[in-house]
Design an enzyme around this catalytic site. Sequence first.
Site, PDB file in Angstrom:
ATOM      1  N   LYS A 139       0.920  -1.322  -0.006  1.00  0.00           N
ATOM      2  CA  LYS A 139      -0.139  -0.047  -0.301  1.00  0.00           C
ATOM      3  C   LYS A 139       0.951   1.421  -0.055  1.00  0.00           C
ATOM      4  O   LYS A 139       1.663   1.325   0.315  1.00  0.00           O
ATOM      5  CB  LYS A 139      -1.120  -0.667   1.296  1.00  0.00           C
ATOM      6  CG  LYS A 139      -1.799  -1.454   0.988  1.00  0.00           C
ATOM      7  CD  LYS A 139      -2.991  -0.990   2.074  1.00  0.00           C
ATOM      8  CE  LYS A 139      -4.163  -2.294   2.438  1.00  0.00           C
ATOM      9  NZ  LYS A 139      -3.194  -3.168   2.452  1.00  0.00           N
ATOM     10  N   HIS A 195      -3.438   1.448   4.387  1.00  0.00           N
ATOM     11  CA  HIS A 195      -3.191   2.737   4.488  1.00  0.00           C
ATOM     12  C   HIS A 195      -2.138   3.426   5.216  1.00  0.00           C
ATOM     13  O   HIS A 195      -1.237   4.494   5.673  1.00  0.00           O
ATOM     14  CB  HIS A 195      -3.634   4.018   3.334  1.00  0.00           C
ATOM     15  CG  HIS A 195      -4.364   2.818   2.123  1.00  0.00           C
ATOM     16  ND1 HIS A 195      -4.634   2.034   1.872  1.00  0.00           N
ATOM     17  CD2 HIS A 195      -2.641   2.746   1.035  1.00  0.00           C
ATOM     18  CE1 HIS A 195      -4.651   1.426   0.678  1.00  0.00           C
ATOM     19  NE2 HIS A 195      -3.761   1.885   0.014  1.00  0.00           N
ATOM     20  N   SER A 203      -7.851   3.188  -1.702  1.00  0.00           N
ATOM     21  CA  SER A 203      -7.681   3.628  -0.612  1.00  0.00           C
ATOM     22  C   SER A 203      -9.201   3.967   0.278  1.00  0.00           C
ATOM     23  O   SER A 203      -9.688   4.750  -0.300  1.00  0.00           O
ATOM     24  CB  SER A 203      -6.832   4.805  -0.159  1.00  0.00           C
ATOM     25  OG  SER A 203      -6.772   4.123   1.366  1.00  0.00           O
ATOM     26  N   GLY A 221      -9.146   4.093   3.304  1.00  0.00           N
ATOM     27  CA  GLY A 221      -9.115   5.584   4.327  1.00  0.00           C
ATOM     28  C   GLY A 221      -8.541   6.604   4.283  1.00  0.00           C
ATOM     29  O   GLY A 221      -9.463   7.967   4.514  1.00  0.00           O
TER      30      GLY A 221
END
Length: 243
Positions: A141, A168, A209, A211
């Site tokens: 990531k 992440h 992502s 997040g």
Amino acid sequence: TVLISRTARNFSGSASGADRMRRVDTYLIALNTLRFSVLALNTQLPLSARAGAHFAHRPCYAAPPPRSPFHVTAMASLSDQDAGGPTTNAEDQAEAQALQEAGQANAAADADTEGEGGESSASAALDAFSAVLISENDTYKYVLIKAMDPATDAYKFLVRGKSGADYHKDAARPTLNELSERGLTYTVLGGGRIQHDSAAQAILIYGFSYGFPWEGAPRHDISAALVKEQYPEFEVTTSDEGY
């Protein structure tokens, strides 16, 4: 239509069964002859004439906008093991949001104390951060961070990717904490994954992502440009596909 009408009249007469069958065969032969004649005529027409009616009412679409020079339109699918860790959960997203808000809180605090810091020291703090810090020979990531100097309005993009980062936020947290300690503000623009292959001299930047979601289209092009400077001998490509 004429042939079918005549066939119906003939069947309504008093002809024997054998005569009726012969007449049916005659009309079927005539129908097939007519069909093949039409097909033969159609093949003599130019392609534009035959296709014109088919495409006459199709809408026209504008050409797609130009892609980043790093962009690839398709990519091989990756297994969950290759993708680099788990996807997300509520705790992960809450922590990522807290990190993102901390960067904005720092910006507000710096605005209240504007003028207390020195421009040279703030610029030196921003310059102290490498543009690219990523792991090699793995898939993991990554995040793209916009680090900002509130005293001078200068900013710098930072690419951070780490093997073994489950989420992440784990790839971003060390750099975000250091930015805060140095009095700099930040925004995590988004994230995805990096596939680094030293043997093939290839780096693929792709995905997204949960997040740190992108606002609008992913900006892997920014990350790719920075990575290309770090690895000039590598082929660097991007894709919006995958996770």
